[in-house]
Design an enzyme around this catalytic site. Structure first.
Site: not given
Ligand code: AMP
Length: 192
Positions: A13, A87, A126
């Protein structure tokens, strides 16, 4: 044009969002990036979410909806790319309401499809690459956290596939293809 990039951790993404930002002047709204920034700057909210994020669990809907609402206020001529948001179903409902409030629409939802084994492999790689380059390694980029992140995805985020399919604006794209091929498939959807 406002779009969602939907997919599990490691689906690509962020990589695809960066291309769209560079080419189309869209603004990427990554809630993961916003939460990591809050942690780095040491805000109260950042401290509150740190342990939850590192364990691979989702932070509360209230927090991420607040972050998105704040960014939407700033506007974007080229539109927004929602990356890692929504999410959960309540987040999806909140996004619809926030956009409607601004007289805006959600124009496309791109679902990046990648199998679990590849996702785990990509994330573990990564982390290794970041460490080798002397860059900071995300605390949730390890096999244990990735498995929890995937479980959270299937339990709470995957239902959004049906939600947006029913709304008629979901397109699945093969996320296993080369980065350029995935990009072209997304561009074709946006230009249709
Ligand atoms: P990401 O960088 O999108 O993989 O997000 C890293 C972490 O941030 C996730 O594993 C969650 O702990 C938190 N997070 C990011 N976006 C969301 C969301 N929309 N809802 C809830 N937690 C989120």
């Amino acid at each position: 044009m406002n779009i969602i990039l939907l997919g599990p951790p490691g689906a690509g993404k962020g990589t695809q969002a960066a291309r769209l930002v560079a080419e189309r002047g869209m603004v990427q709204l990554s809630t993961g990036d916003m939460l990591r920034a809050a942690r780095t700057s040491g805000t109260e909210m950042g401290q509150k979410v740190a342990a939850i994020m590192d364990a691979g669990q989702l932070v509360t809907d209230e927090i991420v909806i607040g972050l998105i609402a704040e960014q939407l206020e700033k506007g974007s001529e080229g539109g927004f790319i929602f990356d890692g948001f929504p999410r959960t179903l309540p987040q999806a409902d909140a996004l619809a309401a926030l956009l409607a409030d601004k007289g805006q629409t959600l124009d496309a939802v791109i679902q990046l499809e990648v199998d679990d084994e590849t996702l785990v492999q990509r994330i573990v790689n990564r982390a290794k690459e970041a460490a080798a380059a002397g860059q900071p390694v995300r605390a949730d980029d390890n096999e244990d956290s990735v498995k929890i992140r995937l479980m959270e995805y299937y339990k709470k985020t995957a239902p959004l596939i049906g939600y947006y399919y029913a709304g008629g604006n979901l397109t699945a794209v093969d996320g296993l293809a080369e980065i350029d091929t995935v990009h072209d498939a997304i561009a074709a959807v946006l230009d249709a």
